[in-house]
Design an enzyme around this catalytic site. Structure first.
Site, PDB file in Angstrom:
ATOM      1  N   TYR A  48       1.010  -1.141   0.101  1.00 22.96           N
ATOM      2  CA  TYR A  48      -0.061   0.160   0.185  1.00 22.96           C
ATOM      3  C   TYR A  48       0.794   1.211  -0.105  1.00 22.96           C
ATOM      4  O   TYR A  48       1.852   1.212   0.697  1.00 22.96           O
ATOM      5  CB  TYR A  48      -1.019  -0.062   1.174  1.00 22.96           C
ATOM      6  CG  TYR A  48      -1.894   1.314   1.278  1.00 22.96           C
ATOM      7  CD1 TYR A  48      -2.870   1.398   0.338  1.00 22.96           C
ATOM      8  CD2 TYR A  48      -1.564   2.298   2.178  1.00 22.96           C
ATOM      9  CE1 TYR A  48      -3.634   2.548   0.330  1.00 22.96           C
ATOM     10  CE2 TYR A  48      -2.370   3.282   2.235  1.00 22.96           C
ATOM     11  CZ  TYR A  48      -3.544   3.418   1.366  1.00 22.96           C
ATOM     12  OH  TYR A  48      -4.125   4.561   1.524  1.00 22.96           O
ATOM     13  N   ASP A  62      -0.341  15.840   5.413  1.00 23.98           N
ATOM     14  CA  ASP A  62      -1.223  15.380   4.681  1.00 23.98           C
ATOM     15  C   ASP A  62      -2.442  16.357   4.451  1.00 23.98           C
ATOM     16  O   ASP A  62      -3.619  15.790   4.747  1.00 23.98           O
ATOM     17  CB  ASP A  62      -1.673  13.995   5.163  1.00 23.98           C
ATOM     18  CG  ASP A  62      -2.519  13.156   4.251  1.00 23.98           C
ATOM     19  OD1 ASP A  62      -2.578  13.601   2.976  1.00 23.98           O
ATOM     20  OD2 ASP A  62      -3.318  12.211   4.642  1.00 23.98           O
ATOM     21  N   ASP A  89      -3.075   5.666  -2.789  1.00 27.61           N
ATOM     22  CA  ASP A  89      -4.072   6.546  -2.363  1.00 27.61           C
ATOM     23  C   ASP A  89      -3.945   7.848  -3.408  1.00 27.61           C
ATOM     24  O   ASP A  89      -2.780   8.526  -3.378  1.00 27.61           O
ATOM     25  CB  ASP A  89      -3.438   7.181  -0.870  1.00 27.61           C
ATOM     26  CG  ASP A  89      -4.283   8.191  -0.122  1.00 27.61           C
ATOM     27  OD1 ASP A  89      -5.068   8.693  -1.178  1.00 27.61           O
ATOM     28  OD2 ASP A  89      -3.897   8.706   0.818  1.00 27.61           O
ATOM     29  N   HIS A 116      -7.574   4.391  -4.840  1.00 27.04           N
ATOM     30  CA  HIS A 116      -8.712   4.849  -4.309  1.00 27.04           C
ATOM     31  C   HIS A 116      -8.776   6.169  -4.278  1.00 27.04           C
ATOM     32  O   HIS A 116      -7.974   7.264  -4.296  1.00 27.04           O
ATOM     33  CB  HIS A 116      -9.088   4.500  -2.567  1.00 27.04           C
ATOM     34  CG  HIS A 116      -8.054   4.754  -1.876  1.00 27.04           C
ATOM     35  ND1 HIS A 116      -7.902   5.979  -1.319  1.00 27.04           N
ATOM     36  CD2 HIS A 116      -7.004   3.903  -1.376  1.00 27.04           C
ATOM     37  CE1 HIS A 116      -6.933   6.053  -0.288  1.00 27.04           C
ATOM     38  NE2 HIS A 116      -6.334   4.951  -0.317  1.00 27.04           N
ATOM     39  N   GLU A 118     -11.290   9.411  -3.083  1.00 25.85           N
ATOM     40  CA  GLU A 118     -12.043   9.644  -1.852  1.00 25.85           C
ATOM     41  C   GLU A 118     -13.269  10.848  -2.213  1.00 25.85           C
ATOM     42  O   GLU A 118     -13.004  11.715  -3.099  1.00 25.85           O
ATOM     43  CB  GLU A 118     -11.389  10.105  -0.693  1.00 25.85           C
ATOM     44  CG  GLU A 118     -10.658  11.469  -0.878  1.00 25.85           C
ATOM     45  CD  GLU A 118      -9.442  11.567   0.189  1.00 25.85           C
ATOM     46  OE1 GLU A 118      -9.132  12.491   0.945  1.00 25.85           O
ATOM     47  OE2 GLU A 118      -8.586  10.555   0.329  1.00 25.85           O
ATOM     48  N   CYS A 126      -6.498  14.566   6.513  1.00 23.50           N
ATOM     49  CA  CYS A 126      -6.331  13.068   7.044  1.00 23.50           C
ATOM     50  C   CYS A 126      -7.612  12.568   7.355  1.00 23.50           C
ATOM     51  O   CYS A 126      -8.443  13.321   8.001  1.00 23.50           O
ATOM     52  CB  CYS A 126      -5.347  12.864   7.847  1.00 23.50           C
ATOM     53  SG  CYS A 126      -4.974  11.441   8.869  1.00 23.50           S
ATOM     54  N   ARG A 161     -13.189   5.625  -1.744  1.00 25.21           N
ATOM     55  CA  ARG A 161     -13.329   5.706  -0.047  1.00 25.21           C
ATOM     56  C   ARG A 161     -14.163   6.918   0.134  1.00 25.21           C
ATOM     57  O   ARG A 161     -14.446   7.826  -0.464  1.00 25.21           O
ATOM     58  CB  ARG A 161     -11.713   6.162   0.029  1.00 25.21           C
ATOM     59  CG  ARG A 161     -11.689   6.846   1.537  1.00 25.21           C
ATOM     60  CD  ARG A 161     -10.168   7.051   1.806  1.00 25.21           C
ATOM     61  NE  ARG A 161     -10.145   8.253   2.573  1.00 25.21           N
ATOM     62  CZ  ARG A 161      -9.032   8.751   3.117  1.00 25.21           C
ATOM     63  NH1 ARG A 161      -7.891   8.286   2.757  1.00 25.21           N
ATOM     64  NH2 ARG A 161      -9.181   9.947   4.017  1.00 25.21           N
ATOM     65  N   GLU A 195     -13.557   4.855   5.442  1.00 27.87           N
ATOM     66  CA  GLU A 195     -12.805   5.174   6.513  1.00 27.87           C
ATOM     67  C   GLU A 195     -13.311   5.600   7.615  1.00 27.87           C
ATOM     68  O   GLU A 195     -14.650   6.045   7.898  1.00 27.87           O
ATOM     69  CB  GLU A 195     -12.400   6.452   5.730  1.00 27.87           C
ATOM     70  CG  GLU A 195     -11.073   7.358   6.650  1.00 27.87           C
ATOM     71  CD  GLU A 195      -9.858   6.326   6.601  1.00 27.87           C
ATOM     72  OE1 GLU A 195     -10.069   5.272   7.507  1.00 27.87           O
ATOM     73  OE2 GLU A 195      -8.881   6.779   6.445  1.00 27.87           O
ATOM     74  N   ASN A 217      -8.889   0.013   6.973  1.00 27.41           N
ATOM     75  CA  ASN A 217      -7.490   0.731   7.440  1.00 27.41           C
ATOM     76  C   ASN A 217      -7.282   0.553   8.913  1.00 27.41           C
ATOM     77  O   ASN A 217      -8.023   1.236   9.752  1.00 27.41           O
ATOM     78  CB  ASN A 217      -7.957   2.494   7.157  1.00 27.41           C
ATOM     79  CG  ASN A 217      -6.840   3.213   7.400  1.00 27.41           C
ATOM     80  OD1 ASN A 217      -5.467   2.848   7.713  1.00 27.41           O
ATOM     81  ND2 ASN A 217      -6.966   4.633   7.202  1.00 27.41           N
TER      82      ASN A 217
END
Length: 303
Positions: A48, A62, A89, A116, A118, A126, A161, A195, A217
């Site tokens: 990952y 992030d 990601d 993925h 989102e 994050c 996601r 998530e 996750n």
């Protein structure tokens, strides 16, 4: 020697076949190409590549500061060093639906097995921090439809996601997350990444609601409890990631080593904590390069 012998297409097909088996696939997070090779050596199912790790690797938070070219470039460096499939990601797809389409093709070119996308607003945050917001369901679905339409390899895994659970507290929050997941499956998502699920029961509810692979996750210090791989397998989850764990462990060890250098001026007492040079040479297949050099430069120039 050099890069993976398994092509990107073969990795994608293998990932699809493993997902169809219903087993739980374990994907630790790689923080660089060498760690990806170690993940393979230790017998895991895939690699990952976390957006949070890629940002941290650049010394950035992030919060959507990394670019598509940075993510695809680093993803390619990591994916090509292992025979395992890599899932990356892709944040919100780096823009509007046309940007999402470009993102998918760039990641295909980079040799990634899947990604993925989102449903957060831009700039994203994050997934386990407070203060996030998600787009409406139509916008989220457009991102997934754009991703599906853009891919050229049908085995490239497009995962949706949803971060809506973390934004919808209260007894109805899980129901809202389930509805969002169903809408993303209807939009064409091959898999769902729900998530910030709070409990194992929430994962079970999501498992019963959608008929596509699900990712769990297990990031530390977040909103989800840290369940074992066996616990997740028992309720029918398909992929588990530990996205930042290896980076956290490596940085923790580095910090302790630097403290020792400050205190003692040497690291003689920490040699047993280090990867031995012989193990590093074995991991990078040093001997194969040596054999290659010997085979190429085994001639003499006539005089």
């Amino acid at each position: 020697m050099l890069y993976s012998k398994t092509t990107a297409e073969q990795k994608r097909l293998a990932l699809r076949e493993r997902l169809a088996s219903g087993e739980l696939l374990r994907f630790p997070g790689a923080f660089n190409p060498l760690s990806a090779r170690l993940i393979e050596r230790k017998g895991f199912d895939g690699v990952y590549i976390s957006g949070a790790v890629l940002a941290a690797d650049l010394g950035l938070p992030d919060i959507g500061l990394t670019t598509l070219s940075e993510v695809a470039g680093r993803g390619e460096q990591i994916a090509r060093m292992t025979e395992l499939p890599a899932i990356i990601d892709a944040d919100t797809g780096f823009g509007e639906p046309m940007n999402v389409a470009r993102t998918i093709q760039s990641l295909e070119n980079a040799g990634i097995a899947g990604c993925h996308i989102e449903d957060q607003i831009n700039p994203k945050r994050c997934g386990h921090l407070d203060g996030k917001a998600v787009v409406d369901v139509d916008t989220a679905a457009k991102r997934i439809r754009a991703a599906v339409d853009a891919r050229r390899d049908p085995n490239f895994l497009i995962m949706a996601r949803t971060d809506i659970r973390a934004t919808a507290d209260g007894p109805m929050g899980l129901d809202i997350a389930v509805d969002r997941a169903k809408a993303l499956v209807d939009a064409g998502a091959d898999a769902i990444f729900p998530e910030a699920m709070r409990t194992l029961e929430e994962f079970e509810t999501m498992r019963g609601a959608v008929d596509v692979p699900l990712l769990a996750n297990m990031t530390e210090f977040g909103k989800s409890e840290l369940f074992s791989a066996q616990q997740l397998a028992d309720i029918g989850m398909n992929i588990v990631i530990w996205p930042v764990s290896m980076l956290r462990i490596a940085m923790g060890a580095t910090g302790r080593a630097l403290d020792t250098l400050n205190d003692e001026g040497h690291l003689r007492g920490r040699l047993d904590e280090m990867q031995h040079r012989a193990d590093l040479y074995d991991l990078v297949d040093y001997e194969a390069y040596n054999r290659f050099d010997s085979g190429v430069f085994n001639f003499e120039v006539e005089r």
